[in-house]
Design a protein around this motif. Structure first.
Motif, PDB file in Angstrom:
ATOM      1  N   HIS A 211      34.132  34.800  59.419  1.00 39.74           N
ATOM      2  CA  HIS A 211      33.238  35.828  58.876  1.00 39.74           C
ATOM      3  C   HIS A 211      32.439  36.469  60.000  1.00 39.74           C
ATOM      4  CE1 HIS A 211      30.634  37.858  56.000  1.00 39.74           C
ATOM      5  NE2 HIS A 211      29.643  37.550  56.811  1.00 39.74           N
ATOM      6  N   GLY A 212      32.445  37.794  60.047  1.00 38.60           N
ATOM      7  CA  GLY A 212      31.629  38.486  61.031  1.00 38.60           C
ATOM      8  C   GLY A 212      32.426  38.867  62.268  1.00 38.60           C
ATOM      9  N   ALA A 213      31.725  39.027  63.381  1.00 40.15           N
ATOM     10  CA  ALA A 213      32.365  39.541  64.594  1.00 40.15           C
ATOM     11  C   ALA A 213      31.740  38.905  65.832  1.00 40.15           C
ATOM     12  CB  ALA A 213      32.213  41.055  64.650  1.00 40.15           C
ATOM     13  N   PHE A 214      32.587  38.673  66.823  1.00 44.03           N
ATOM     14  CA  PHE A 214      32.165  38.072  68.087  1.00 44.03           C
ATOM     15  C   PHE A 214      32.706  38.909  69.232  1.00 44.03           C
ATOM     16  CE2 PHE A 214      30.455  33.883  69.430  1.00 44.03           C
ATOM     17  CZ  PHE A 214      29.701  33.624  68.309  1.00 44.03           C
ATOM     18  N   THR A 215      31.857  39.190  70.232  1.00 44.77           N
ATOM     19  CA  THR A 215      32.325  39.908  71.419  1.00 44.77           C
ATOM     20  C   THR A 215      32.446  38.936  72.586  1.00 44.77           C
ATOM     21  OG1 THR A 215      31.382  42.020  70.729  1.00 44.77           O
ATOM     22  CG2 THR A 215      31.749  41.725  73.087  1.00 44.77           C
ATOM     23  N   HIS A 216      33.578  38.996  73.261  1.00 48.31           N
ATOM     24  CA  HIS A 216      33.760  38.190  74.465  1.00 48.31           C
ATOM     25  C   HIS A 216      33.874  39.129  75.655  1.00 48.31           C
ATOM     26  CE1 HIS A 216      38.093  39.162  74.558  1.00 48.31           C
ATOM     27  NE2 HIS A 216      37.920  39.242  73.261  1.00 48.31           N
ATOM     28  N   GLN A 217      33.294  38.690  76.764  1.00 51.87           N
ATOM     29  CA  GLN A 217      33.387  39.432  78.027  1.00 51.87           C
ATOM     30  C   GLN A 217      33.727  38.419  79.086  1.00 51.87           C
ATOM     31  OE1 GLN A 217      30.126  42.137  79.153  1.00 51.87           O
ATOM     32  NE2 GLN A 217      29.215  41.657  77.172  1.00 51.87           N
ATOM     33  N   ASP A 218      34.667  38.774  79.983  1.00 53.87           N
ATOM     34  CA  ASP A 218      34.948  37.807  81.033  1.00 53.87           C
ATOM     35  C   ASP A 218      34.794  38.397  82.426  1.00 53.87           C
ATOM     36  OD1 ASP A 218      37.296  38.948  81.994  1.00 53.87           O
ATOM     37  OD2 ASP A 218      38.624  37.436  81.129  1.00 53.87           O
ATOM     38  N   PHE A 219      34.900  37.532  83.416  1.00 56.96           N
ATOM     39  CA  PHE A 219      34.590  37.881  84.804  1.00 56.96           C
ATOM     40  C   PHE A 219      35.628  38.795  85.442  1.00 56.96           C
ATOM     41  CE2 PHE A 219      36.674  33.982  87.104  1.00 56.96           C
ATOM     42  CZ  PHE A 219      37.813  34.117  86.318  1.00 56.96           C
ATOM     43  N   SER A 220      36.713  39.101  84.725  1.00 57.76           N
ATOM     44  CA  SER A 220      37.640  40.084  85.273  1.00 57.76           C
ATOM     45  C   SER A 220      37.450  41.440  84.612  1.00 57.76           C
ATOM     46  CB  SER A 220      39.084  39.592  85.139  1.00 57.76           C
ATOM     47  OG  SER A 220      39.398  39.444  83.779  1.00 57.76           O
ATOM     48  N   GLY A 221      36.359  41.587  83.854  1.00 59.87           N
ATOM     49  CA  GLY A 221      36.046  42.877  83.260  1.00 59.87           C
ATOM     50  C   GLY A 221      36.626  43.053  81.872  1.00 59.87           C
ATOM     51  N   ARG A 222      37.316  42.048  81.402  1.00 56.21           N
ATOM     52  CA  ARG A 222      37.891  42.123  80.073  1.00 56.21           C
ATOM     53  C   ARG A 222      36.781  41.997  79.031  1.00 56.21           C
ATOM     54  NH1 ARG A 222      43.100  40.585  77.550  1.00 56.21           N
ATOM     55  NH2 ARG A 222      42.526  40.114  75.398  1.00 56.21           N
ATOM     56  N   LYS A 223      36.881  42.823  77.992  1.00 58.15           N
ATOM     57  CA  LYS A 223      35.867  42.791  76.939  1.00 58.15           C
ATOM     58  C   LYS A 223      36.534  43.113  75.606  1.00 58.15           C
ATOM     59  CE  LYS A 223      31.430  44.830  75.625  1.00 58.15           C
ATOM     60  NZ  LYS A 223      30.271  45.636  76.015  1.00 58.15           N
ATOM     61  N   GLY A 224      36.154  42.430  74.551  1.00 57.95           N
ATOM     62  CA  GLY A 224      36.753  42.727  73.256  1.00 57.95           C
ATOM     63  C   GLY A 224      35.974  42.076  72.137  1.00 57.95           C
ATOM     64  N   THR A 225      36.229  42.542  70.933  1.00 59.20           N
ATOM     65  CA  THR A 225      35.538  42.003  69.769  1.00 59.20           C
ATOM     66  C   THR A 225      36.567  41.507  68.761  1.00 59.20           C
ATOM     67  OG1 THR A 225      33.699  43.508  70.113  1.00 59.20           O
ATOM     68  CG2 THR A 225      33.907  42.562  67.917  1.00 59.20           C
ATOM     69  N   ILE A 226      36.382  40.286  68.290  1.00 61.73           N
ATOM     70  CA  ILE A 226      37.235  39.795  67.206  1.00 61.73           C
ATOM     71  C   ILE A 226      36.409  39.725  65.927  1.00 61.73           C
ATOM     72  CG2 ILE A 226      38.977  38.590  68.596  1.00 61.73           C
ATOM     73  CD1 ILE A 226      37.448  35.985  68.153  1.00 61.73           C
ATOM     74  N   ARG A 227      37.070  40.078  64.816  1.00 63.27           N
ATOM     75  CA  ARG A 227      36.395  40.176  63.511  1.00 63.27           C
ATOM     76  C   ARG A 227      37.059  39.242  62.504  1.00 63.27           C
ATOM     77  NH1 ARG A 227      33.428  44.733  64.333  1.00 63.27           N
ATOM     78  NH2 ARG A 227      34.159  45.818  66.206  1.00 63.27           N
ATOM     79  N   THR A 228      36.492  39.223  61.301  1.00 64.79           N
ATOM     80  CA  THR A 228      36.997  38.326  60.253  1.00 64.79           C
ATOM     81  C   THR A 228      38.524  38.294  60.204  1.00 64.79           C
ATOM     82  OG1 THR A 228      35.031  38.869  58.981  1.00 64.79           O
ATOM     83  CG2 THR A 228      36.815  37.763  57.791  1.00 64.79           C
ATOM     84  N   GLY A 229      39.099  37.120  60.342  1.00 63.30           N
ATOM     85  CA  GLY A 229      40.553  36.957  60.245  1.00 63.30           C
ATOM     86  C   GLY A 229      41.295  37.119  61.556  1.00 63.30           C
TER      87      GLY A 229
ATOM     88  N   PRO B 217      27.599  37.051  69.265  1.00 61.95           N
ATOM     89  CA  PRO B 217      27.709  37.780  67.992  1.00 61.95           C
ATOM     90  C   PRO B 217      27.711  39.282  68.225  1.00 61.95           C
ATOM     91  CG  PRO B 217      26.029  36.082  67.836  1.00 61.95           C
ATOM     92  CD  PRO B 217      26.451  36.148  69.282  1.00 61.95           C
ATOM     93  N   ALA B 218      28.520  39.994  67.423  1.00 56.65           N
ATOM     94  CA  ALA B 218      28.648  41.445  67.586  1.00 56.65           C
ATOM     95  C   ALA B 218      28.089  42.203  66.389  1.00 56.65           C
ATOM     96  CB  ALA B 218      30.109  41.817  67.789  1.00 56.65           C
ATOM     97  N   SER B 219      27.637  41.513  65.360  1.00 59.32           N
ATOM     98  CA  SER B 219      26.996  42.233  64.259  1.00 59.32           C
ATOM     99  C   SER B 219      25.854  41.391  63.709  1.00 59.32           C
ATOM    100  CB  SER B 219      28.011  42.602  63.174  1.00 59.32           C
ATOM    101  OG  SER B 219      28.687  41.468  62.723  1.00 59.32           O
ATOM    102  N   ASN B 220      25.121  41.996  62.798  1.00 58.79           N
ATOM    103  CA  ASN B 220      23.955  41.306  62.259  1.00 58.79           C
ATOM    104  C   ASN B 220      24.365  40.288  61.197  1.00 58.79           C
ATOM    105  OD1 ASN B 220      22.207  42.779  63.918  1.00 58.79           O
ATOM    106  ND2 ASN B 220      22.224  44.495  62.474  1.00 58.79           N
ATOM    107  N   GLY B 221      23.471  39.369  60.915  1.00 61.52           N
ATOM    108  CA  GLY B 221      23.798  38.312  59.958  1.00 61.52           C
ATOM    109  C   GLY B 221      24.498  37.170  60.673  1.00 61.52           C
TER     110      GLY B 221
END
Ligand code: FJE
Ligand code: FE
Length: 342
Positions: free
Chosen positions: A126-144, A161-165
């Motif tokens: 449930h919700g969304a998470f943003t990951h950033q790494d030391f090679s400049g990679r960045k992305g957000t994964i969401r429910t499912g 966390p990438a969203s509220n709640g």
């Protein structure tokens, strides 16, 4: 075989200096089961349609040999996890190192930290998470969605966390064989809509890795692994083959069900069930509500495990090496010193 297991870092102990100064403080030895002879994770299509009580189609059905309730604890920066594998009651389930059901709200999260020697699989409930790494990679994964990260020789990243709640999910750590611990890092990311699904007789499965109901996941598992998310309607039953010789467990997300033998008592949410030897798992949902759980199984590595927080290697010398590499920015940690997440 030895497993020397050391405590995970507390939130204040991310710094290279702490890591360089950390001492190996605790060791637990365990006997590991014999190596599996099978290497394929292929399975066959099973029907879950038979209404007969004597319909378990396995030669040696797997039974629940251990049941652990995962209690909430603090981790990272203001995050809460229910840790089953990797906690005190369930240190050792080769090749699995950790299973956390996490709950995090802003501004908490898992700020910049390193990994070496294993894979992390993050599955958003449930919700969304943003990951950033030391090679400049960045992305957000969401429910499912799933992020399957092979840290190999080294990743430094943040997971926030990438969203509220409240954001909820599961993070599973899978060990890498000695020969794979220093491989180049790699990501496999699956959007929810791209996760293979199948449905049969009131049982829905999302196939994160491996095969169920004749449907296969595209994920490559360097350590042979199956990982499924099952949702069972009231009154439904499931018979899922699992390769003999693989270690397997269930983690219940929601509802309650009977696992292993028809006469067993039902198990409920937040319990981790370790499965004994055998060729498949049977599950019955006799409740009036949905039952949702993940099933994971993996081929044991049968190698020594020496863990220091976020580094998992085969010897103390390799752990010392990992701490030095991280501190001095070498052998895969070159980008670590200049980087911090935005
Ligand atoms: C951490 C050890 C850790 N569970 N679940 C020490 F493993 C972590 C860590 C996580 C983690 C991250 C996600 Cl996205 C989900 C997790 C542990 O990163 F923060 C500390 N301090
Ligand atoms: Fe991480």
């Amino acid at each position: 075989m030895l497993r020397q297991h050391l405590p995970l870092f507390s939130s204040s102990s991310y710094s290279p200096i702490y890591m360089a100064l950390s001492r190996l403080t605790r060791q637990n030895s365990h006997r590991l089961p014999p190596a599996s002879t099978k290497t394929s994770s292929r399975s066959t299509i099973m029907s879950s349609s038979s209404p007969s009580a004597a319909s378990v189609p396995f030669e040696s059905p797997r039974k629940v040999v251990k049941k652990v309730l995962s209690l909430s604890q603090s981790e990272g920066d203001g995050a809460t996890v229910r840790r089953s594998i990797g906690g005190h009651e369930l240190r050792n389930l080769d090749p699995f190192l950790l299973l956390d059901e996490f709950s995090v709200s802003k501004p908490g999260g898992f700020p910049d930290h390193p990994h070496r020697g294993f894979e992390t699989v993050t599955y958003m409930l449930h919700g969304a998470f943003t990951h950033q790494d030391f090679s400049g990679r960045k992305g957000t994964i969401r429910t499912g969605d799933v992020q399957w990260m092979t840290a190999g020789r080294g990743i430094v990243h943040s997971e926030m966390p990438a969203s509220n709640g409240v954001q909820k999910g599961l993070q599973l750590w899978i060990n890498l064989a000695s020969k794979d611990k220093m491989i180049e890092p790699r990501y496999q990311e699956l959007k929810s809509k791209d996760i293979s699904q199948a449905e049969k007789h009131g049982v829905k499965v999302r196939i994160i890795a491996g095969e169920a109901f004749g449907v296969r996941s595209p994920v490559y598992t360097r350590t042979p692994t199956m990982y499924m998310d099952f949702t069972m309607q009231p009154g439904s039953q499931l018979h899922q083959p699992i390769l003999e010789g693989w270690n397997a467990f269930v983690y219940i997300i929601e509802g309650e069900g009977v696992f292993g033998r028809e006469g067993d008592v039902a198990a409920s949410a937040h319990h981790c069930l370790v499965l004994g030897a055998g060729d498949g798992l049977s599950v019955w949902n006799r409740s009036g509500a949905l039952l949702r759980f993940v099933l994971a199984a993996g081929q044991p590595l049968n190698e020594p495990v020496v863990q220091q927080g976020l580094f998992v290697m085969n010897s103390r010398a390799q752990i010392q090496q990992a701490m030095q590499d991280y501190y001095y920015g070498r052998n895969g940690f070159e980008k670590a010193s200049q980087w911090s997440s935005a």
